[in-house]
Design an enzyme around this catalytic site. Structure first.
Site, short mmCIF file in Angstrom:
data_model
loop_
_atom_site.label_atom_id
_atom_site.label_comp_id
_atom_site.label_asym_id
_atom_site.label_seq_id
_atom_site.Cartn_x
_atom_site.Cartn_y
_atom_site.Cartn_z
N ASP A 82 0.83 -1.20 0.00
CA ASP A 82 0.00 0.00 0.00
C ASP A 82 0.86 1.25 0.00
OD1 ASP A 82 -0.87 1.95 2.37
OD2 ASP A 82 -0.03 0.15 3.26
N HIS A 101 -0.16 4.42 0.74
CA HIS A 101 -0.70 5.57 1.48
C HIS A 101 0.34 6.05 2.48
CE1 HIS A 101 -4.32 3.55 -0.09
NE2 HIS A 101 -4.69 4.80 -0.29
#
Lengths: 550, 139, 334
Positions: B16, B18
């Site tokens: 991920d 983020h």
């Protein structure tokens, strides 16, 4: 000493304001923009209704892209869903359609979003976790099985391998005997914001943008009702940007796609009407409404005057809206329901075309069915009970909202100039301009919260000692094994010779610069996987490690 | 003699991307006087442990928002132990369900920080934890 | 703080090439602890190398890579690591970034751009915060470099922001100083950069895929040809694009060649400064024409003091400063 009658009403008001003791938190927007105590006609010098606002459905569309807006048709209630195997997500889709949802929105798992197959070693622990795992054409077939794709519009949130997934979707439609002309939906396919904010990219910026344009070009010619890109500010905002940065960077990305598509020889009016947008709905209602209104104004004027578009459809900025995931808190999670409701209100007051409302438990895990239902119900209450749909652009003419809309547009224009100075969008990515701007804004926001200049209910005020845990969705660990086993079976059953031939064709097309979509559709049929197609392209394009500064 | 700055490696493991949270924490710790070594995105447990070793870090901060923490964190802890780096404190940030927190703490994670944790809370925690020195010898 | 027993154990482990021991000794050195032990340990190394029949200076080239923030130092160092690994060479990197003078905190993100496979024992990267702001290099960097050499790394690369105040220190510890510049959008390279050029042994026009690389290269070459800067040695100017992976091999070859040059041929920055000033003063005297003769006469006869004469010569030198490129001397003047 003058008496009340001798002083003007304005002077009296100003004196009262000057003497009043303000609250400790400064009156600024979520983005930190200072707000005046009062807006009056004087806040809007030289305001011209016809040129700045006009009528809804007419240039410059500040008040909305349709003449009647929600009096004619409500926005599409489109809840993002996806987890586990294609079969599990298919069931969730059918559940949502039964509950009255009017469009589908597909979330893919991280390996798929990064262009990796479920059996890739880097995918361990992430298969089917945050979305559905898709590696082959069979996965797409199962995902939309039993859903009438000529009637239901389908949105797919995927970017780096968007062209491969789109090829799978079109191959699947063809296999089902569906007419491409009738397919309706959206593929996000916006790689630029990945470089700015979300980091789901594989190739360097230039070849990556080329793939975006390949999809736009192919859909313009063959899938005319499809939105081939959803130019997204949502993730830029989630990464911590201000509202103005979200607005400016998103539109700048849009202009870049327009220029690149025109450079392919397409006339702007042939494709511009199918470009769609995706914005965030954060907590500050008026700032958000001003953002959407400024976005419509800026897009219309640039499409018309800079790119010479002459069709009205090319000037209209249509957008999907999602409530701000970054505003949700893990403390007192039920309070998130209330945040989401206000954010949804902002999206609707701002004239969105479709809306996703987040579930209250999303900071904890994937949403449960209960939480998803409440999120959808929030939209239904908004649509049918609150009365905000009765008139078009209900906030239009508010001194405050009009002044804020103007201010937002002006600041966005200043950002356009800065991006020009950076050498354009790609140069700005390479130099880390966008990432730095966003990261600094995110840090400034956090410092405001930590210092109590901004209040977050349940976090830095009104906290509770004991938190009552809420029910959350647990993803079955067997998903990964099941998915890998299915993929291995497909890989063994297919013709390896044929796969090699298709991968060569992909490399050749990547090299030659021809549109990759036709070869990818053929490759999909031969069960070439997402990972294999991406690797073949990486052989030609190389891989990108990210911008130098962060 | 003033105490030398605390060295902390911050890394995202898994796929991920983020990185809002980790970047905010990185800036926050820097401004609190820490030496922050940012290892970036897409790190594997192996690469993170190598970074911690070569940087001789006091702490390792992992950010995971993908839900893969129960797969990845135990692996990092295991590798730290086999590398003789059990003196390095590990903190985890991101989207971690409440029910997983005690499991992570049992495994040896020093603290789990959810989204929106105030930076001063992280700073105070790191400062108040005793700095551990490595065990004198490895086998 | 380690006890004496622990230190001895670290030293023993270091000698047995225990990577954690190296890492910990680097920390101790950076903090200025147990320097005597480290110094002794480092001194073992050249002796060991001589025993193996190698000239100590050639054992491990130390390359400093410097340039303004954003010029792509880390990326280039990353490319050099790749190139060296392809040739089977081991390499250690000390990546220096300034720390905040107020809080002492630092954000060290250089290793982000450098490839290091966790299973590759032949690459070592350490991030260092440098007190004293821009241009400074960490204290005891010579000892840290010594530790890395002593551990057996075949190349050591130092990455530093600017070389301004730390220039002598950089020269002291590095065999070659590589200055990175990037294509400039503006008209001319700022004159401040001329100072930086003086420090460099090799100049790289980085990001050479960007427009303007030719111009920048030409401007640098023009500057290097100015009197005083050229000196008795050549400064190679190379164009490198890390993005396109172009020019890396060429740079590596130049570095190898530079490292082989005996130190005697290298001129210190100070002596280059002296040469610059001499050249300019000589030019100024020539530019005064017959007045120079007069002045010399009066001075010799005692009509003018040293200071008075010097003031007039300096005034003439001052005049030439406004048009630096125009003031190129003809060769006979030198």
């Amino acid at each position: 000493m003058s008496t009340a009658t001798e002083r003007s009403a304005k002077e009296r008001w100003e004196q009262e304001v000057a003497q009043a003791k303000p609250r400790p938190q400064p009156p600024t927007t979520v983005s930190g923009v200072p707000i005046e105590p009062l807006y009056t006609p004087e806040s809007l010098p030289d305001f011209d209704y016809e040129t700045e606002l006009g009528y809804p459905g007419q240039y410059p569309f500040t008040r909305g892209v349709h003449a009647t807006m929600y009096r004619g048709r409500l926005w599409t209630m489109r809840q993002f869903a996806g987890f586990g195997t294609p079969r599990q997500t298919n069931q969730r889709f059918k559940f949502l359609l039964e509950k009255g949802q009017t469009g589908l929105s597909t979330a893919f798992d991280l390996p798929t979003l990064m262009g990796l197959d479920s059996d890739d070693p880097r995918a361990v622990g992430e298969v089917g976790r945050l979305g559905v795992a898709v590696s082959t054409l069979d996965d797409i077939r199962q995902l939309y099985d039993g859903i009438d794709l000529e009637q239901v519009s389908v949105s797919m949130t995927i970017n780096a391998p968007a062209i491969v997934i789109m090829a799978f979707y079109l191959a699947n439609a063809q296999n089902r005997g569906l007419d491409w002309q009738k397919l309706r939906g959206t593929i996000q396919n916006d790689i630029l914001k990945e470089f700015h904010a979300q980091n789901e990219f594989v190739f360097p910026p230039e070849p990556h943008v080329r793939l975006v344009i390949d999809v736009i070009e192919f859909c313009t010619r063959h899938v005319p009702q499809w939105n081939p890109v959803s130019i997204s500010g949502y993730h830029i905002r989630e990464a911590g940007s201000t509202a103005v940065q979200e607005l400016a960077f998103t539109l700048a990305d849009g202009f870049h796609y327009v220029e690149q598509t025109m450079a392919r020889g397409l006339a702007v009016d042939d494709f511009a009407g199918r470009l769609s947008f995706f914005f965030n709905a954060h907590n500050d209602i008026f700032e958000e409404v001003a953002k959407y209104r400024a976005a419509r104004l800026l897009w219309a004027e640039t499409m018309r005057h800079t790119y010479g578009a002459s069709k009205e459809a090319s000037w209209k900025l249509r957008f999907h809206c999602q409530t701000a995931g970054c505003s949700l808190q893990d403390k007192q999670p039920e309070v998130n329901l209330i945040r989401v409701a206000y954010q949804a209100l902002a999206g609707v007051l701002g004239g969105c075309q479709s809306l996703h409302t987040n579930s209250m438990d999303e900071t904890l895990a994937l949403p449960t069915e209960h939480a998803v239902t409440l999120a959808l119900r929030t939209q239904q209450v908004l649509a049918y009970e609150t009365g905000v749909t009765n008139t078009v652009d209900p906030l239009g003419g508010s001194y405050f909202v009009e002044a804020l809309t103007r201010q937002m547009a002006e600041e966005a224009r200043r950002y356009f100039d800065r991006i020009q100075q950076e050498g354009g969008v790609i140069a700005g990515i390479e130099s880390g301009f966008f990432r730095r701007e966003i990261a600094e804004a995110a840090y400034a926001y956090q410092r405001d919260v930590d210092a109590g200049r901004k209040i977050i209910v349940g976090v830095n005020a009104f906290t509770e000692a004991e938190e009552k845990p809420i029910e959350i969705l647990v993803i079955d660990d067997t998903v990964e094994k099941e998915q890998i086993a299915a993929l291995r079976a497909i890989k063994t059953a297919r013709s390896q010779e044929e796969v090699r031939r298709h991968l060569d064709a992909i490399r050749r097309a990547a090299e030659s610069g021809e549109n990759l979509m036709p070869v990818l559709i053929e490759a999909a049929r031969a069960r070439v996987t997402v990972g294999e197609a991406m690797n073949a392209m990486a052989d030609v394009f190389g891989r990108y490690e990210g911008a130098a500064k962060w | 003699m003033t105490t030398p700055p605390i060295r902390i490696v911050l890394a995202k493991i898994g796929l991920d991307g983020h990185d809002r949270g980790i970047k905010v924490v990185a800036r926050g710790l820097r401004d609190a006087g820490f030496h922050v070594i940012y290892a970036g995105l897409w790190q594997t447990p192996e690469s993170v442990v190598r970074t911690v070793a070569d940087e001789d870090a006091d702490w390792l901060g992992l950010s995971i928002l993908s839900g893969a923490h129960m797969t990845l964190v135990p692996r990092v802890l295991h590798l730290l132990r086999t590398a003789g780096l059990e003196h390095v404190g590990v903190i985890v940030g991101g989207i971690i369900p409440e029910s997983d927190v005690p499991k992570l703490l049992d495994m040896g994670v020093a603290r789990v920080f959810g989204p929106g944790t105030p930076i001063p809370e992280i700073v105070d925690f790191l400062r108040s934890s005793p700095r551990r020195t490595p065990t004198p010898s490895v086998s | 703080m380690e006890t004496p027993r622990e230190i001895l154990e670290l030293v023993e482990r270091f000698r047995k090439r225990d990577r954690h021991a190296l890492s910990r000794l680097l920390s101790l050195t950076a903090r200025g602890e147990h320097l005597d032990v480290v110094r002794r340990l480092v001194q073992e190394h050249p002796a060991q190398a001589r025993k193996d029949g190698q000239h100590p200076e050639r054992v491990a080239p130390v390359v400093a890579v410097t340039g303004s923030p954003g010029v792509g130092k880390s990326t280039l160092v990353g490319r050099l690591i790749e190139a060296l690994r392809q040739e089977g060479r081991s390499v250690a990197v000390l990546a220096c970034d300034p720390q905040s003078p107020l809080t002492g905190g630092a954000l060290l993100g250089d290793r982000l751009r450098m490839p290091s496979r966790p299973d590759d024992e032949q690459v070592f990267i350490r991030s260092l915060a440098t007190p004293g702001g821009r241009g400074a290099i960490p204290e005891h960097i010579d000892l840290m470099v010594g530790l890395l050499k002593g551990f057996g790394f075949e190349w050591v690369i130092l990455e530093t922001v600017g070389a301004g105040q730390g220039e002598t220190a950089v020269h002291h510890v590095a065999d070659v100083v590589v200055l990175l510049v990037q294509p400039e959008a503006g008209d001319d390279i700022q004159w401040e950069k001329a100072g930086l050029l003086e420090v460099a042994d090799v100049i790289v026009v980085h990001k050479a895929d960007l427009p303007g690389a030719d111009r920048t290269e030409a401007q640098i070459r023009a500057m290097l040809n100015l009197p005083g800067l050229s000196g008795p040695r050549e400064v190679p100017v190379l164009r490198v694009s890390s993005a396109r992976q172009e020019g890396i091999q060429e740079l590596l070859r130049v570095l190898e060649e530079r490292v082989r040059q005996p130190r005697g041929l290298r001129v210190s920055a100070k002596s280059r400064l002296r040469a610059l000033v001499q050249d300019r003063i000589q030019q100024a005297i020539e530019s005064m024409g017959s007045r120079a003769e007069e002045l010399a006469q009066q001075w010799q006869e005692g009509g003018l003091s040293d200071d008075q004469v010097l003031r007039e010569v300096l005034a003439a030198a001052e005049k030439s400063l406004s048009a630096p490129f125009a003031a190129r001397p003809d060769e006979s003047a030198r």
